[in-house]
Design a protein around this motif. Structure first.
Motif, short mmCIF file in Angstrom:
data_model
loop_
_atom_site.label_atom_id
_atom_site.label_comp_id
_atom_site.label_asym_id
_atom_site.label_seq_id
_atom_site.Cartn_x
_atom_site.Cartn_y
_atom_site.Cartn_z
N GLN A 90 1.94 33.30 22.22
CA GLN A 90 2.55 34.13 22.97
C GLN A 90 2.20 34.94 24.45
O GLN A 90 0.45 34.24 25.21
N PRO A 91 3.01 34.22 25.13
CA PRO A 91 2.55 34.90 26.73
C PRO A 91 1.44 36.07 26.51
O PRO A 91 1.82 36.87 26.34
N ILE A 92 0.14 36.49 27.65
CA ILE A 92 -0.34 37.19 27.92
C ILE A 92 -0.43 38.75 28.54
O ILE A 92 0.27 38.17 29.59
N LEU A 93 0.62 38.91 27.53
CA LEU A 93 1.35 40.27 28.70
C LEU A 93 0.06 42.25 27.96
O LEU A 93 0.03 42.18 27.06
N PHE A 94 0.61 43.40 29.37
CA PHE A 94 -0.38 43.76 28.77
C PHE A 94 0.32 44.90 29.99
O PHE A 94 1.58 45.05 30.70
N GLY A 95 -0.29 46.38 30.16
CA GLY A 95 -0.14 47.14 30.63
C GLY A 95 1.69 48.68 29.33
O GLY A 95 1.43 48.31 27.95
N LYS A 96 1.43 49.67 29.77
CA LYS A 96 2.37 50.58 28.72
C LYS A 96 3.56 49.41 28.19
O LYS A 96 3.89 50.01 27.30
N GLU A 97 4.27 49.32 29.18
CA GLU A 97 4.97 48.85 29.31
C GLU A 97 5.15 46.89 29.70
O GLU A 97 6.48 46.41 29.64
N ARG A 98 4.23 46.70 29.22
CA ARG A 98 4.12 45.18 29.15
C ARG A 98 4.63 44.83 30.03
O ARG A 98 5.40 43.59 30.81
N GLU A 99 4.76 45.93 31.08
CA GLU A 99 5.14 45.08 33.21
C GLU A 99 4.30 44.30 33.54
O GLU A 99 4.02 43.94 34.60
N LYS A 100 3.00 43.80 32.76
CA LYS A 100 1.95 43.63 33.63
C LYS A 100 1.61 41.87 33.17
O LYS A 100 1.41 41.43 31.84
N ALA A 101 1.40 40.63 33.67
CA ALA A 101 0.68 39.06 32.54
C ALA A 101 -0.23 38.87 33.65
O ALA A 101 -0.63 39.00 34.60
N LEU A 102 -0.83 37.71 32.30
CA LEU A 102 -1.74 37.37 33.60
C LEU A 102 -1.33 35.98 33.34
O LEU A 102 -0.86 34.95 33.14
N VAL A 103 -1.75 35.80 34.84
CA VAL A 103 -1.46 34.08 35.49
C VAL A 103 -2.23 33.59 36.22
O VAL A 103 -3.55 34.10 36.29
N ARG A 104 -2.18 32.59 36.13
CA ARG A 104 -3.57 31.23 36.40
C ARG A 104 -3.87 31.63 38.14
O ARG A 104 -2.71 31.54 38.63
N ASP A 105 -4.82 31.47 38.12
CA ASP A 105 -5.85 31.31 39.41
C ASP A 105 -6.11 30.27 39.73
O ASP A 105 -7.81 30.82 39.16
N GLY A 106 -6.01 29.38 39.67
CA GLY A 106 -7.64 28.36 39.70
C GLY A 106 -7.98 27.83 37.88
O GLY A 106 -7.03 28.12 37.34
N PHE A 107 -9.29 27.84 38.40
CA PHE A 107 -10.07 28.35 37.04
C PHE A 107 -10.03 29.12 36.51
O PHE A 107 -10.76 29.59 35.82
N GLY A 108 -8.83 30.41 37.47
CA GLY A 108 -9.61 31.78 36.49
C GLY A 108 -8.14 32.12 36.45
O GLY A 108 -6.43 31.76 36.59
N PHE A 109 -7.99 33.88 36.53
CA PHE A 109 -6.98 34.64 35.99
C PHE A 109 -6.82 35.86 37.19
O PHE A 109 -7.28 35.59 37.92
#
Length: 342
Positions: free
Chosen positions: A240-259
Motif C-alpha cells: 500500500q502507498p504510505i499515507l498518513f494524517g487525520k484524513e490520510r492527506e499526507k504521503a511519504l515521497v522519495r527524495d534522493g536516498f531519503g523521503f
C-alpha cells in the motif's frame, strides 16, 4: 497452519484466554504498559491452535522478564541478556516448539547485544518481543541503550551523552528476516503484528513501545495524543502507498536516498514493500524517527523469507546420521583429541 508452525502439534481442544493465564499474581507497577502487552498476548495465543506444552516463553532480566510466570505455557526465566542464546539452543533442538523471547531494551541491547544480533543474523526460528520503554525500570530509572541523548536520569544527572540505539535499524542491519514495531496501548495493531510474526518462519523481532509511568512516563505520548498521533504515526501496510494524517492527506515521497512529506497524488509516492529481499527501503523507513518523533513508522518493516537456522542445522545432522550412523557419545568423548594422564 502456517509453515512456521507446521511442526508444532495442534491442540486437541479449543483453547481460550483463561487457558493462558496462571495463578501467579501479576506484579508490575500500577499503570505499567506491560499489563496491556500481557493481556494482548494471552488473548492472541489461542489463535495459533497449538498445544500449550509446545509453547515456550524465555526471558532475561528486567521488568518485562517476569512474563513467563504469567503465561500458562512452559517458560524459562534466564540470565541477563542471554535469552536469545538459550532460545537458539531450544529452537534448534526442538523444532516441535513455538519459542518466544521476552526482553527489554536494556536486557537485549546492552549485555545481550551480541546474542540478539546473532540470533537475528542466523535466522533462528524464534519470536523476540522487545519491550522498549527507553529506561531501566527494574533498577529504578537509569538511562538505557535507547534513551535519547540528553536524557536526565539517576545515572545521567547532567543528561546522557550517549547516542541511542535504534532497534529497528539494528535488526535490519543484522539481516533480520522479520522486523516490526508496535505500541502497548494499541491492542488491535499489537495483535496484528504478533499474528504476522507468529506466521513467519525464522527470527522475528517485534519492538513494542511500552510506557514506564514511574521512571519515563509519556515517553511515547505523541503517538497516543488524539490531536497529533495521526500526523506523527505512519502505519506501514505491505503493498500500500504510505499515507498518513487525520484524513490520510499526507504521503511519504522519495527524495534522493531519503523521503519527504508530500500529497497522495504526487509522483514517487512510496509503496511499502516489506517482502523485498533488498533491506534498503526498510532501513530508510527505520530512520524516520531521527530525531525523536518527527515521524514514527509502526507495522512490519520487513518480512523476507529465507531458510531458518534450525532447518539448515538439522538438515546437516540428518545428513551426518545417514552417512555415519547415530554415533556414540562415549566414543566421541573418548576418541580423537583426547589423552589420559597417569
Amino acid at each position: 497452519m502456517s509453515e512456521a508452525l507446521a511442526l508444532v502439534p495442534k491442540s486437541e481442544v479449543k483453547l481460550g484466554l483463561k487457558d493462558f493465564k496462571t495463578d501467579q499474581e501479576v506484579r508490575w507497577c500500577p499503570g505499567c504498559g506491560d499489563y496491556a502487552i500481557l493481556a494482548a498476548v494471552q488473548s492472541f495465543m489461542p489463535e495459533l491452535g497449538i498445544k500449550r506444552e509446545n509453547t515456550v516463553f524465555i526471558s532475561g532480566i528486567g521488568c518485562s522478564s517476569r512474563f513467563p510466570y504469567y503465561m500458562n505455557t512452559y517458560g524459562f526465566h534466564s540470565i541477563h541478556g542471554r535469552a536469545p542464546a538459550i532460545a537458539t539452543g531450544l529452537a534448534s533442538a526442538r523444532e516441535d516448539l513455538s519459542v518466544w523471547v521476552v526482553t527489554g531494551d536494556g536486557d537485549s541491547l546492552s549485555i545481550g547485544g551480541n546474542h540478539l544480533i546473532h540470533a537475528l543474523r542466523r535466522n533462528v526460528n524464534i519470536k523476540i518481543l522487545m519491550f522498549n520503554n527507553r529506561i531501566y525500570g527494574l533498577t529504578k530509572g537509569q538511562y538505557s541503550p535507547t534513551s535519547e541523548t540528553g536524557k536526565i536520569t539517576k545515572s545521567s544527572p547532567m543528561g546522557s551523552v550517549d547516542s541511542p540505539f535504534n532497534p529497528i535499524s539494528l535488526a535490519i542491519g543484522a539481516e533480520a528476516s522479520f522486523v516490526a514495531r508496535t505500541l502497548d496501548s494499541d491492542r488491535q495493531h499489537l495483535q496484528s503484528v504478533l499474528r504476522q510474526a507468529a506466521q513467519h518462519r525464522g527470527a522475528a523481532l517485534v519492538e513494542i513501545y511500552q510506557n514506564c509511568n514511574i521512571f519515563n512516563d509519556n515517553a511515547f505520548e505523541p503517538m497516543k495524543d488524539p490531536d497529533v498521533r495521526d500526523d506523527v504515526t505512519i502505519r506501514l501496510e505491505h503493498g500500500q502507498p504510505i499515507l498518513f494524517g487525520k484524513e490520510r492527506e499526507k504521503a511519504l515521497v522519495r527524495d534522493g536516498f531519503g523521503f519527504k512529506v508530500g500529497a497522495p497524488g504526487d509522483a514517487d509516492v512510496v509503496v511499502h514493500d516489506a517482502e523485498t529481499t533488498d533491506p534498503s527501503l526498510a532501513f530508510a523507513l527505520s530512520r524516520l524517527d531521527q530525531p525523536a518523533f518527527t515521524h514514527v513508522p509502526i507495522g512490519v518493516f520487513r518480512s523476507a523469507p529465507r531458510p531458518a537456522y534450525d532447518e539448515l542445522l538439522n538438515g546437516q545432522v540428518g545428513e551426518a546420521k545417514a552417512q555415519k550412523g547415530r554415533g556414540s557419545l562415549t566414543d566421541l568423548l573418548q576418541g580423537g583429541d583426547t589423552w589420559r594422564v597417569d
